[in-house]
Design an enzyme around this catalytic site. Sequence first.
Site, PDB file in Angstrom:
ATOM      1  N   LYS A  14       0.839  -1.208   0.000  1.00 42.45           N
ATOM      2  CA  LYS A  14       0.000   0.000   0.000  1.00 42.45           C
ATOM      3  C   LYS A  14       0.878   1.264   0.000  1.00 42.45           C
ATOM      4  O   LYS A  14       0.660   2.165  -0.798  1.00 42.45           O
ATOM      5  CB  LYS A  14      -0.930   0.014   1.228  1.00 42.45           C
ATOM      6  CG  LYS A  14      -1.828  -1.201   1.337  1.00 42.45           C
ATOM      7  CD  LYS A  14      -2.759  -1.124   2.538  1.00 42.45           C
ATOM      8  CE  LYS A  14      -2.060  -1.196   3.869  1.00 42.45           C
ATOM      9  NZ  LYS A  14      -1.577  -2.549   4.249  1.00 42.45           N
ATOM     10  N   ARG A  89      -9.384   0.761   8.602  1.00 45.61           N
ATOM     11  CA  ARG A  89      -9.001  -0.611   8.943  1.00 45.61           C
ATOM     12  C   ARG A  89     -10.088  -1.336   9.721  1.00 45.61           C
ATOM     13  O   ARG A  89      -9.932  -2.512  10.041  1.00 45.61           O
ATOM     14  CB  ARG A  89      -7.727  -0.577   9.781  1.00 45.61           C
ATOM     15  CG  ARG A  89      -6.446  -0.903   9.002  1.00 45.61           C
ATOM     16  CD  ARG A  89      -5.278  -0.790   9.963  1.00 45.61           C
ATOM     17  NE  ARG A  89      -4.096  -1.491   9.580  1.00 45.61           N
ATOM     18  CZ  ARG A  89      -3.070  -0.957   8.938  1.00 45.61           C
ATOM     19  NH1 ARG A  89      -3.125   0.282   8.494  1.00 45.61           N
ATOM     20  NH2 ARG A  89      -1.978  -1.656   8.708  1.00 45.61           N
ATOM     21  N   ARG A 128      11.999  -5.971   5.059  1.00 40.90           N
ATOM     22  CA  ARG A 128      11.990  -4.547   5.424  1.00 40.90           C
ATOM     23  C   ARG A 128      12.487  -4.362   6.859  1.00 40.90           C
ATOM     24  O   ARG A 128      13.177  -3.401   7.152  1.00 40.90           O
ATOM     25  CB  ARG A 128      10.575  -3.967   5.269  1.00 40.90           C
ATOM     26  CG  ARG A 128      10.534  -2.478   5.591  1.00 40.90           C
ATOM     27  CD  ARG A 128       9.209  -1.843   5.252  1.00 40.90           C
ATOM     28  NE  ARG A 128       8.119  -2.375   6.034  1.00 40.90           N
ATOM     29  CZ  ARG A 128       6.834  -2.051   5.862  1.00 40.90           C
ATOM     30  NH1 ARG A 128       6.508  -1.204   4.910  1.00 40.90           N
ATOM     31  NH2 ARG A 128       5.906  -2.557   6.615  1.00 40.90           N
ATOM     32  N   ARG A 134      12.006  -1.062  11.945  1.00 42.57           N
ATOM     33  CA  ARG A 134      10.623  -1.140  12.450  1.00 42.57           C
ATOM     34  C   ARG A 134      10.451  -2.389  13.303  1.00 42.57           C
ATOM     35  O   ARG A 134      10.615  -3.501  12.802  1.00 42.57           O
ATOM     36  CB  ARG A 134       9.635  -1.153  11.275  1.00 42.57           C
ATOM     37  CG  ARG A 134       9.110   0.224  10.936  1.00 42.57           C
ATOM     38  CD  ARG A 134       8.161   0.174   9.779  1.00 42.57           C
ATOM     39  NE  ARG A 134       6.905  -0.504  10.084  1.00 42.57           N
ATOM     40  CZ  ARG A 134       5.835  -0.462   9.297  1.00 42.57           C
ATOM     41  NH1 ARG A 134       5.864   0.232   8.191  1.00 42.57           N
ATOM     42  NH2 ARG A 134       4.739  -1.099   9.637  1.00 42.57           N
ATOM     43  N   ARG A 146      -0.299  -9.249  13.268  1.00 44.01           N
ATOM     44  CA  ARG A 146      -0.833  -8.184  12.394  1.00 44.01           C
ATOM     45  C   ARG A 146      -1.735  -8.783  11.320  1.00 44.01           C
ATOM     46  O   ARG A 146      -2.772  -8.212  10.989  1.00 44.01           O
ATOM     47  CB  ARG A 146       0.320  -7.407  11.748  1.00 44.01           C
ATOM     48  CG  ARG A 146       1.023  -6.506  12.746  1.00 44.01           C
ATOM     49  CD  ARG A 146       2.400  -6.101  12.263  1.00 44.01           C
ATOM     50  NE  ARG A 146       2.378  -5.266  11.089  1.00 44.01           N
ATOM     51  CZ  ARG A 146       3.463  -5.018  10.350  1.00 44.01           C
ATOM     52  NH1 ARG A 146       4.621  -5.554  10.665  1.00 44.01           N
ATOM     53  NH2 ARG A 146       3.375  -4.217   9.318  1.00 44.01           N
TER      54      ARG A 146
HETATM   55  P1  B4P Z   1       4.484  -1.524   2.115  1.00 38.43           P
HETATM   56  O1  B4P Z   1       3.983  -0.913   0.870  1.00 38.43           O
HETATM   57  O2  B4P Z   1       5.284  -0.635   2.978  1.00 38.43           O
HETATM   58  O3  B4P Z   1       3.385  -2.183   3.051  1.00 38.43           O
HETATM   59  P2  B4P Z   1       2.075  -1.584   3.677  1.00 38.43           P
HETATM   60  O4  B4P Z   1       1.006  -2.479   3.130  1.00 38.43           O
HETATM   61  O5  B4P Z   1       1.928  -0.123   3.408  1.00 38.43           O
HETATM   62  O6  B4P Z   1       2.403  -1.691   5.243  1.00 38.43           O
HETATM   63  P3  B4P Z   1       1.765  -1.974   6.672  1.00 38.43           P
HETATM   64  O7  B4P Z   1       0.334  -2.416   6.588  1.00 38.43           O
HETATM   65  O8  B4P Z   1       2.738  -2.904   7.288  1.00 38.43           O
HETATM   66  O9  B4P Z   1       1.906  -0.696   7.524  1.00 38.43           O
HETATM   67  P4  B4P Z   1       1.074   0.467   8.211  1.00 38.43           P
HETATM   68  O10 B4P Z   1       2.096   1.505   8.323  1.00 38.43           O
HETATM   69  O11 B4P Z   1      -0.193   0.808   7.493  1.00 38.43           O
HETATM   70  O12 B4P Z   1       5.303  -2.808   1.685  1.00 38.43           O
HETATM   71  C1  B4P Z   1       5.949  -3.661   2.578  1.00 38.43           C
HETATM   72  C2  B4P Z   1       7.298  -4.105   2.021  1.00 38.43           C
HETATM   73  O13 B4P Z   1       7.118  -4.829   0.813  1.00 38.43           O
HETATM   74  C3  B4P Z   1       8.218  -2.944   1.681  1.00 38.43           C
HETATM   75  O14 B4P Z   1       9.499  -3.252   2.136  1.00 38.43           O
HETATM   76  C4  B4P Z   1       8.191  -2.872   0.148  1.00 38.43           C
HETATM   77  O15 B4P Z   1       9.401  -2.417  -0.387  1.00 38.43           O
HETATM   78  C5  B4P Z   1       7.921  -4.303  -0.240  1.00 38.43           C
HETATM   79  N1  B4P Z   1       7.136  -4.414  -1.489  1.00 38.43           N
HETATM   80  C6  B4P Z   1       6.070  -3.649  -1.848  1.00 38.43           C
HETATM   81  N2  B4P Z   1       5.589  -4.036  -3.058  1.00 38.43           N
HETATM   82  C7  B4P Z   1       6.367  -5.120  -3.442  1.00 38.43           C
HETATM   83  C8  B4P Z   1       6.381  -5.983  -4.594  1.00 38.43           C
HETATM   84  N3  B4P Z   1       5.502  -5.826  -5.597  1.00 38.43           N
HETATM   85  N4  B4P Z   1       7.301  -6.970  -4.651  1.00 38.43           N
HETATM   86  C9  B4P Z   1       8.209  -7.131  -3.645  1.00 38.43           C
HETATM   87  N5  B4P Z   1       8.257  -6.346  -2.526  1.00 38.43           N
HETATM   88  C10 B4P Z   1       7.349  -5.349  -2.439  1.00 38.43           C
HETATM   89  O16 B4P Z   1       0.625  -0.078   9.671  1.00 38.43           O
HETATM   90  C11 B4P Z   1       1.507  -0.314  10.751  1.00 38.43           C
HETATM   91  C12 B4P Z   1       0.745  -0.394  12.102  1.00 38.43           C
HETATM   92  O17 B4P Z   1       0.143   0.914  12.422  1.00 38.43           O
HETATM   93  C13 B4P Z   1      -0.456  -1.343  12.195  1.00 38.43           C
HETATM   94  O18 B4P Z   1      -0.077  -2.677  12.486  1.00 38.43           O
HETATM   95  C14 B4P Z   1      -1.300  -0.689  13.356  1.00 38.43           C
HETATM   96  O19 B4P Z   1      -0.774  -1.032  14.615  1.00 38.43           O
HETATM   97  C15 B4P Z   1      -1.113   0.799  13.125  1.00 38.43           C
HETATM   98  N6  B4P Z   1      -2.187   1.409  12.305  1.00 38.43           N
HETATM   99  C16 B4P Z   1      -2.001   2.012  11.080  1.00 38.43           C
HETATM  100  N7  B4P Z   1      -3.174   2.462  10.603  1.00 38.43           N
HETATM  101  C17 B4P Z   1      -4.137   2.126  11.505  1.00 38.43           C
HETATM  102  C18 B4P Z   1      -5.563   2.297  11.552  1.00 38.43           C
HETATM  103  N8  B4P Z   1      -6.231   2.891  10.550  1.00 38.43           N
HETATM  104  N9  B4P Z   1      -6.246   1.822  12.634  1.00 38.43           N
HETATM  105  C19 B4P Z   1      -5.599   1.227  13.652  1.00 38.43           C
HETATM  106  N10 B4P Z   1      -4.249   1.023  13.673  1.00 38.43           N
HETATM  107  C20 B4P Z   1      -3.506   1.468  12.605  1.00 38.43           C
END
Ligand code: B4P
Length: 191
Positions: A14, A89, A128, A134, A146
């Site tokens: 995302k 979420r 990552r 992190r 998670r």
């Molecule tokens: P990202 O793109 O960083 O993953 P994400 O889905 O955005 O991350 P996440 O859900 O973990 O985090 P968030 O900050 O929202 O990709 C992950 C990795 O994969 C990266 O290293 C990237 O380079 C790699 N990658 C991406 N695309 C790829 C591909 N095509 N091929 C290979 N590799 C690839 O949430 C973190 C925490 O914050 C939650 O657990 C919760 O505690 C809290 N939180 C956030 N929002 C919340 C909400 N609305 N309500 C309640 N808690 C919340």
Amino acid sequence: MLNLVLFGPPGAGKGTQSLNLIAKYGLIHLSTGDILRNEISHGTALGIEAKKLMDEGLLVPDAVVIGMISNKLDANKEAKGFIFDGFPRTVAQAEALDNLLKSKKSSIAAMIALEVDKVELEKRLLLRGKDSGRVDDQNTEIIKKRIEEYISKTEVVASFYANQHKFFSVNGMGSIDTIFKDITNVVDSLN
Ligand code: B4P
């Protein structure tokens, strides 16, 4: 206004795809994960409370994240649109977002869901975790927690948007460029 929800489990890409979307469509990126990590790095009261939950792989309370998003919408009144990354979420967050946007005479155009299997998610997050520092990306048990939180509280949000005929699924496995092209095909089909 073009408002998009980017959806998917932790590590689905995302954050990665949001950066591409901002560049192409000139939208404002609202990542609740990034906002919370910013609060943590500044040592605010909100950040201290959020850190305890995030380090365990648990969601932060709805009222906290809804308040944060409301402040960001107010601070960006002239925006062409927003990418909501990692929000909503829970169904309570989705309902609150609809109400906030309605009060600004706007709405969500589409939810785009990135579909990635569990094995790949764990692999990406652990990778990552090695570079980013992190805490929530460094331990298999926390990553599993998670993903469990996602399955029990977040997955259902997809039905919320499907019921409004706003749900679009994209294969999130493969190269970042191919996935981005598939996402832009959905966005460009919206008008
Ligand atoms: P990202 O793109 O960083 O993953 P994400 O889905 O955005 O991350 P996440 O859900 O973990 O985090 P968030 O900050 O929202 O990709 C992950 C990795 O994969 C990266 O290293 C990237 O380079 C790699 N990658 C991406 N695309 C790829 C591909 N095509 N091929 C290979 N590799 C690839 O949430 C973190 C925490 O914050 C939650 O657990 C919760 O505690 C809290 N939180 C956030 N929002 C919340 C909400 N609305 N309500 C309640 N808690 C919340």
